[in-house]
Structure formats: structure tokens, C-alpha cells
Scaffold this active site. Structure first.
Site, PDB file in Angstrom:
ATOM      1  N   SER A   1      53.642  22.553  29.312  1.00  0.00           N
ATOM      2  CA  SER A   1      54.950  22.340  29.633  1.00  0.00           C
ATOM      3  C   SER A   1      55.073  21.354  30.596  1.00  0.00           C
ATOM      4  O   SER A   1      54.154  20.340  30.771  1.00  0.00           O
ATOM      5  CB  SER A   1      55.504  23.481  30.209  1.00  0.00           C
ATOM      6  N   ASN A   2      56.380  21.257  31.135  1.00  0.00           N
ATOM      7  CA  ASN A   2      56.706  19.910  32.162  1.00  0.00           C
ATOM      8  C   ASN A   2      57.410  20.730  33.381  1.00  0.00           C
ATOM      9  O   ASN A   2      57.749  21.696  33.348  1.00  0.00           O
ATOM     10  CB  ASN A   2      57.319  18.971  31.446  1.00  0.00           C
ATOM     11  N   HIS A   3      57.953  19.864  34.141  1.00  0.00           N
ATOM     12  CA  HIS A   3      58.446  20.208  35.512  1.00  0.00           C
ATOM     13  C   HIS A   3      59.987  20.226  35.204  1.00  0.00           C
ATOM     14  O   HIS A   3      60.713  20.712  36.119  1.00  0.00           O
ATOM     15  CB  HIS A   3      58.218  19.344  36.619  1.00  0.00           C
ATOM     16  N   SER A   4      60.646  20.181  34.062  1.00  0.00           N
ATOM     17  CA  SER A   4      62.255  20.320  33.786  1.00  0.00           C
ATOM     18  C   SER A   4      62.673  21.754  34.417  1.00  0.00           C
ATOM     19  O   SER A   4      61.975  22.866  33.805  1.00  0.00           O
ATOM     20  CB  SER A   4      62.595  20.189  32.463  1.00  0.00           C
TER      21      SER A   4
ATOM     22  N   ALA B   1      63.776  18.377  27.973  1.00  0.00           N
ATOM     23  CA  ALA B   1      62.283  17.599  27.967  1.00  0.00           C
ATOM     24  C   ALA B   1      61.435  18.016  27.039  1.00  0.00           C
ATOM     25  O   ALA B   1      60.773  19.184  27.336  1.00  0.00           O
ATOM     26  CB  ALA B   1      61.787  17.712  29.507  1.00  0.00           C
TER      27      ALA B   1
END
Length: 405
Positions: A210-213, A278
Site C-alpha cells: 500500500s502507500n501512505h494516503s 493513490a
């Protein structure tokens, strides 16, 4: 933000739920509104004028003659002209009857008859009183006059009964008022489709990429458009955020493929598509059906490209549809953003740079530069994400009303 500088008359009447008016005043003042409280005589048996005058920073009004010795009177006509909104909360059965039948035997009902602004009634009473034909008829009559009714809520009542009759929560009342004041005619009936948050690409039943969104920016955009009167569909990746506004239809997804499938299904009916999510560019080729055990020193994942939502839907765009994409860059920011704008058939690209302090994932603020297909660049200062959302709404609204070339 929508309430900043707005002048709000708050009528408080005789109901046990009058105690909630203190929180309502506090929330309105915190939102930047000027609040003038008018209390009926019976309301003062439930909460003191001192409490509400302290919170509103204005003397509470309750009588036609404010000073019996000097004859100074409260001008109900001036009050009706001063206000941007009159909200009566709680509105007792007695006050509903007064206003519905045009009586002006107290200050609040006289102000109601003099008001040229939108009027909101938030009724509060016991279950049987709320359901009585007289009350329902009065509410129907008030609605027929063009007034707005903030419906009572279901729950436990002061009598011990359970049912409809509870005053709408102060947060709900504030949201209703803000939404009304934010209305934009050019967005009425427009279907605005928004993607927000991260995606999660599963590796096994436990792990994912995943990502930091956080979804904060996308949810702020959804809130701004919903409050402006658009029909908003929000396709959201995993986030802990609550529904951004009343009336928003949220579709929860997890992976990039799920987000693409949902967006593609909604896109044909959308007037505006705002791609703020994102979305992962890559996803594992193979997803283990059991937790992968720690064995080797090194572990490699085989990844494959996900569907490019912006490029795919941009290629399908029909005349009259508008597409806005986002680009979070770390280097060659404008060149990379312009490339996305052109290759994906977007109308706008919103550029974020991780080089800007206070912008990017996790912050409550953002700093953007918007480039459009006409070659114009709009640079904005660092501001709250709600304010950024309003800037983006203005760009879209102006485009929707611009004459065709």
C-alpha cells in the site's frame, strides 16, 4: 468554512433538548458564524440566557421591550433583515403551531414572520406529540411556505419512550446549514465521481502492498461538491474517515482492480471525474492463500502493472465530461504532471510536490498547482485541505458554466 462570516439567528424554545443549544452555539461560533440567540420565555426554564450569551458573545434576546425603564425595544424587523439564516432548534410543538398559523405573540414568532432569509425548523418533542396529526400538519404547512425541516431523530426520549422526536444532533444541524449556504446552482444535479484514499494489493491473507494516503484530500473534495449541491459518488480505498457529508454515496473498495471496476461502472453517468486516489501501479502476480512463513534471508515478489484508471477512462471520455487527475511528484514535477495531463486526456492535472512542507500524505494542509488542457497554470498557497477542495470546486464550476468554444 461555509459558515464563516454568516449571520445566524438561533431561536431556542421550551424543550428539554434546549440544553443542546449550548453546543450548537459553540459549533456555529467555532465555524466563524455570528450568532444571535433569541429565547422564548419557556426556554429559559431549561437553560439560562447567561450560558448562551457567554457562548455567542452577544446578549440573548427574549422580549419586545429590552429595557422596561427606557422603553428600548427589540426591532424584530431589523433582526429578520440582518440574518443570513434563521434556525429554530429546538422547535417545540407550541412554536411550530405559532409559526405555522402566523401568530406573532412573542419575539421569536415575530422575527420569523419578518425574516427574508432561509428558515430551518429542528423539531424536538415526545413521540406522541411528534406523531400527532396537529404537529404533522403544522410541519407540512411550514414546509409548504418554503421553510426547511430538519427532521427529529430516533432514540430514547425524556419520557422514557423510544422513537422519533429527539432533536437532531448539533453537528447534524451545523452540517445542514453549511450545506445550504454552500449551494452552487451550476452544480445542481451534476454527478461528480471521486476516487480517494489508498489501495491495498494483497500478498497473502495477512500482508499487502500500500502507500501512505489517508484519503483526507479526496474526502474534502467530496464534502465540498456534496455541500455545493452535486450528486457525489465517492469510491474509497481503505480509510478510517467517516462519510464526508450527508448524501454522499460511498463505494468501498480495496485493490486497484476493484477501484477500476467501480470507477468504470460509474463513469458513463458522471459529469465530472476527479481521480484523487493513490492507486497502486503494481500488484502481486500470485497471492498466497496462506500466510507466507519467514524462511529465506531474501524474499522476492513478482509484480504486474495495474490498470491505469486515468488513461483508460480518459480514452473513453465523451463530450461534456470533465476529468481531473492528481500527480504527486518528487522531481521534474511540472514536466511529469504535464505529460500525464496530455497522455491521459485530462482536463486538469493537480500537482503536489513532496518537496513542499505541509503538503502530501497525512497533513491537514496541502499546496497545489493546477494545470489545464488550455495551457493555463493556477498556483495556490499552502492552505487547509477543505480550502484546497473549494479552489478545485471553483475551477470545475467555472468550466461547467463557461460558454462552449
Amino acid at each position: 468554512m461555509m459558515l464563516a462570516g454568516k449571520r445566524i439567528l438561533l431561536g431556542v424554545t421550551g424543550s428539554i433538548s434546549a440544553y443542546k443549544s449550548a453546543l450548537l452555539v459553540r459549533l456555529l461560533v467555532k465555524a466563524g458564524a455570528e450568532v444571535q440567540v433569541i429565547m422564548t420565555e419557556s426556554a429559559q426554564t431549561f437553560i439560562t440566557p447567561l450560558t448562551l450569551s457567554t457562548l455567542s458573545k452577544r446578549p440573548v434576546l427574549s422580549q419586545f421591550v429590552a429595557n422596561g425603564q427606557t422603553g428600548e425595544w427589540t426591532n424584530h424587523v431589523e433582526l429578520g433583515l440582518w440574518a443570513d439564516v434563521l434556525v429554530i432548534a429546538p422547535a417545540s410543538a407550541r412554536t411550530l403551531a405559532r409559526c405555522a398559523n402566523g401568530l406573532a405573540d412573542d419575539l421569536l414568532s415575530a422575527v420569523y414572520l419578518s425574516a427574508r432569509c432561509p428558515v430551518f425548523f429542528a423539531p424536538a418533542m415526545d413521540l406522541d406529540m411528534y406523531q400527532h396529526p396537529a404537529t404533522t400538519a403544522n410541519l407540512a404547512r411550514l414546509s409548504s411556505y418554503g421553510n426547511h425541516i430538519i427532521k427529529a431523530e430516533y432514540g430514547e426520549l425524556a419520557s422514557g419512550l423510544v422513537g422519533e422526536g429527539r432533536l437532531a444532533e448539533p453537528e447534524t444541524i451545523v452540517q445542514v446549514l453549511a450545506a445550504h449556504l454552500a449551494q452552487r446552482p451550476e452544480l445542481a444535479g451534476r454527478h461528480v465521481l471521486i476516487t480517494a484514499g489508498p489501495t491495498q494489493e494483497p500478498i497473502d491473507p495477512v500482508r499487502y502492498i500500500s502507500n501512505h494516503s489517508t484519503g483526507k484530500m479526496g474526502y474534502a473534495i467530496a464534502r465540498a461538491f456534496a455541500m455545493a449541491g452535486a450528486q457525489v459518488t465517492l469510491i474509497s480505498g481503505p480509510t478510517a474517515l467517516p462519510l464526508p457529508a450527508l448524501g454522499v454515496r460511498r463505494i468501498d473498495v480495496r485493490s486497484a482492480q476493484e477501484m477500476f471496476t467501480a470507477a468504470a461502472a460509474e463513469f458513463p453517468t458522471a459529469d465530472v471525474l476527479i481521480l484523487n486516489a493513490a492507486v497502486a501501479d503494481y500488484t502481486p502476480v500470485h497471492v498466497a492463500d496462506r500466510k507466507i512463513k519467514k524462511k529465506e534471508t531474501e524474499f522476492a515478489l513478482e509484480l504486474t502493472r495495474t490498470t491505469d484508471i486515468a488513461a483508460t477512462l480518459g480514452a473513453q471520455k465523451r463530450p461534456g465530461q470533465w476529468l481531473m487527475g492528481f500527480a504527486l511528484e518528487t522531481d521534474n514535477e511540472q514536466a511529469n504532471a504535464l505529460s500525464k495531463l496530455q497522455s491521459k486526456h485530462l482536463d486538469w492535472i493537480v500537482l503536489n510536490s513532496l518537496r513542499d512542507s505541509g503538503a502530501g500524505f497525512g497533513y491537514d494542509t496541502n499546496k497545489i498547482t493546477v494545470m489545464d488542457k488550455a495551457g493555463q497554470t493556477h498556483a495556490f498557497d499552502l492552505k487547509s485541505k477543505d480550502a484546497v477542495a473549494q479552489d478545485l470546486l471553483d475551477l470545475v464550476a467555472n468550466a461547467l458554466t463557461a460558454p462552449s468554444v
